[in-house]
Design a protein around this motif. Sequence first.
Motif, PDB file in Angstrom:
ATOM      1  N   PRO A 206      -4.837  -9.884   7.055  1.00 49.99           N
ATOM      2  CA  PRO A 206      -4.012  -9.784   5.837  1.00 49.99           C
ATOM      3  C   PRO A 206      -4.116  -8.442   5.139  1.00 49.99           C
ATOM      4  O   PRO A 206      -3.222  -8.071   4.374  1.00 49.99           O
ATOM      5  CB  PRO A 206      -4.568 -10.913   4.954  1.00 49.99           C
ATOM      6  N   ASP A 207      -5.190  -7.687   5.379  1.00 48.44           N
ATOM      7  CA  ASP A 207      -5.351  -6.389   4.723  1.00 48.44           C
ATOM      8  C   ASP A 207      -4.795  -5.233   5.547  1.00 48.44           C
ATOM      9  O   ASP A 207      -4.972  -4.070   5.193  1.00 48.44           O
ATOM     10  CB  ASP A 207      -6.819  -6.133   4.404  1.00 48.44           C
ATOM     11  N   GLY A 208      -4.123  -5.531   6.660  1.00 49.62           N
ATOM     12  CA  GLY A 208      -3.574  -4.488   7.514  1.00 49.62           C
ATOM     13  C   GLY A 208      -4.483  -4.085   8.661  1.00 49.62           C
ATOM     14  O   GLY A 208      -4.089  -3.270   9.510  1.00 49.62           O
ATOM     15  N   THR A 209      -5.700  -4.628   8.727  1.00 46.66           N
ATOM     16  CA  THR A 209      -6.569  -4.387   9.876  1.00 46.66           C
ATOM     17  C   THR A 209      -5.950  -5.020  11.114  1.00 46.66           C
ATOM     18  O   THR A 209      -5.424  -6.136  11.047  1.00 46.66           O
ATOM     19  CB  THR A 209      -7.960  -5.004   9.633  1.00 46.66           C
ATOM     20  N   TYR A 210      -5.996  -4.306  12.227  1.00 49.63           N
ATOM     21  CA  TYR A 210      -5.526  -4.943  13.451  1.00 49.63           C
ATOM     22  C   TYR A 210      -6.622  -4.950  14.501  1.00 49.63           C
ATOM     23  O   TYR A 210      -7.573  -4.171  14.459  1.00 49.63           O
ATOM     24  CB  TYR A 210      -4.234  -4.308  13.974  1.00 49.63           C
TER      25      TYR A 210
ATOM     26  N   PRO B  87      -7.403  -0.150   7.903  1.00 47.04           N
ATOM     27  CA  PRO B  87      -6.488   0.852   7.328  1.00 47.04           C
ATOM     28  C   PRO B  87      -7.228   2.133   6.967  1.00 47.04           C
ATOM     29  O   PRO B  87      -8.254   2.107   6.278  1.00 47.04           O
ATOM     30  CB  PRO B  87      -5.950   0.151   6.071  1.00 47.04           C
ATOM     31  N   GLY B  88      -6.749   3.251   7.474  1.00 46.84           N
ATOM     32  CA  GLY B  88      -7.360   4.539   7.212  1.00 46.84           C
ATOM     33  C   GLY B  88      -8.563   4.857   8.067  1.00 46.84           C
ATOM     34  O   GLY B  88      -9.097   5.971   7.996  1.00 46.84           O
ATOM     35  N   GLY B  89      -9.002   3.899   8.894  1.00 47.00           N
ATOM     36  CA  GLY B  89     -10.175   4.122   9.724  1.00 47.00           C
ATOM     37  C   GLY B  89      -9.817   4.420  11.166  1.00 47.00           C
ATOM     38  O   GLY B  89      -8.649   4.523  11.540  1.00 47.00           O
TER      39      GLY B  89
END
Length: 439
Positions: free
Chosen positions: A272-276, A297-299
């Motif tokens: 849900p936070d955009g992590t895939y 995200p961003g990592g």
Amino acid sequence: MRALVCGLLVWMVASQASAHGRFAATYQIIQHPADADVLAFNTTFGIVFTQDGGVTYHWVCRTALNIAATEDPPAFLTPEGTFLAATFRGLQRGPTSGCDWNYPVPELERIVIIDGIFAPDDEGRFYALTSSGGVTNFVTVTDDDGVSWTPTSAPIEPILFESILIAPSNPDRIYLSGVYPATGDTERETFVHRSDDDGATWERFPFERSEEGFSLELLAVDPADEDRLWVREVHDRFRDDFFDRVLRSDDGGETWTPILTVHTVTGMVFGPDGTYYLSARNPGLPVRDFGLWRKRPGGELEHVNTTLSLACLARRDGELWGCASTFAAGFAIGRSADDGVTFERVFDYDEMDGPVECDASSSVPGTCEVSNADIDRDLMLSDAGPEAGPDAGAGSGGGAGCGCTAPGPSTSAWPLGIVGLLWMRRGRALAHRRQTVRR
């Protein structure tokens, strides 16, 4: 290939029993859109399901589903509790009980249904993709639980499609992937089709195939960006010196950026936070990278699990779920509560209660009972011998197998399913279809 495998099994094992099918493996987690107590797992020997939250598990065999041993068709559960199975022989429909299966419409029978997906804004709307060689193909949709179907457009092209995805942020944006097979005058060509009007019209974008690229499968569309999608360039399964490539497009499939090269990619899901998360299975010897990759995200893309071979990946109740090897991992289905670092057992084949139980009007239980002893022997769940009855146990394989028999008394201590597993480790595995779960 099928005839060659049968011949080898007959030569290697003298047995009066029919040859088993492929060794037991689970390749898809099938979730009910609304009822958490209903859950199913697609396996190499049929569909295993529970209707009581995992208290009991039954299964329906491939023979009853008219599924070939050489395919791993995806299946789906509608909000009404109906199974839809996309098979080489057409679109099949059956109840959650697993007892009564049929082809709902003639135009989707005797035609390859390669993939399917629910609309992101309406889980009662389901799209199916056809892919019959030499036949013009199309996307077709149902809004009435699979009873009737309507093509979204005129037939597209006589090409081989592989997969379909719909952008979660824009239900009118549909992607297809596939391949033009090589002919005498042309080389094999992979591609992405895109529609911005719910499949009414299509635009094709060629995909620059690598030397080892065999076909192209869609993995995921960014939940927040209809133009950002990921694909898996599948390597030739008859060569183990090549690898799958995972690539990302930020412009709707027109251009691509490679992000990962690994032997056998099996799934991709978003948090849900955009992590895939990306999963891969162990292809056998020599061991290559497999397990689970995570990108926040961003990592950077991190290889967070390097020990668990994952044949599928899903997200359920805020956790990651995956298909594993019962012998290597100790379970067939596992779940992770720590973002993919570790997995614990959810289900294994010794929990099954045997074939589906139906009333006398259904032919499914009788059809599947002949497979039960084979399954028990393949997974070594008891000391069942060739004459073991349907109550001997439960587990893997599929009694119809490749349909060949070996004369003479039973003398082998090696279940034929294990012989098949060794054959697959030689890099001659029967091709897996749709090893990822999508709803």
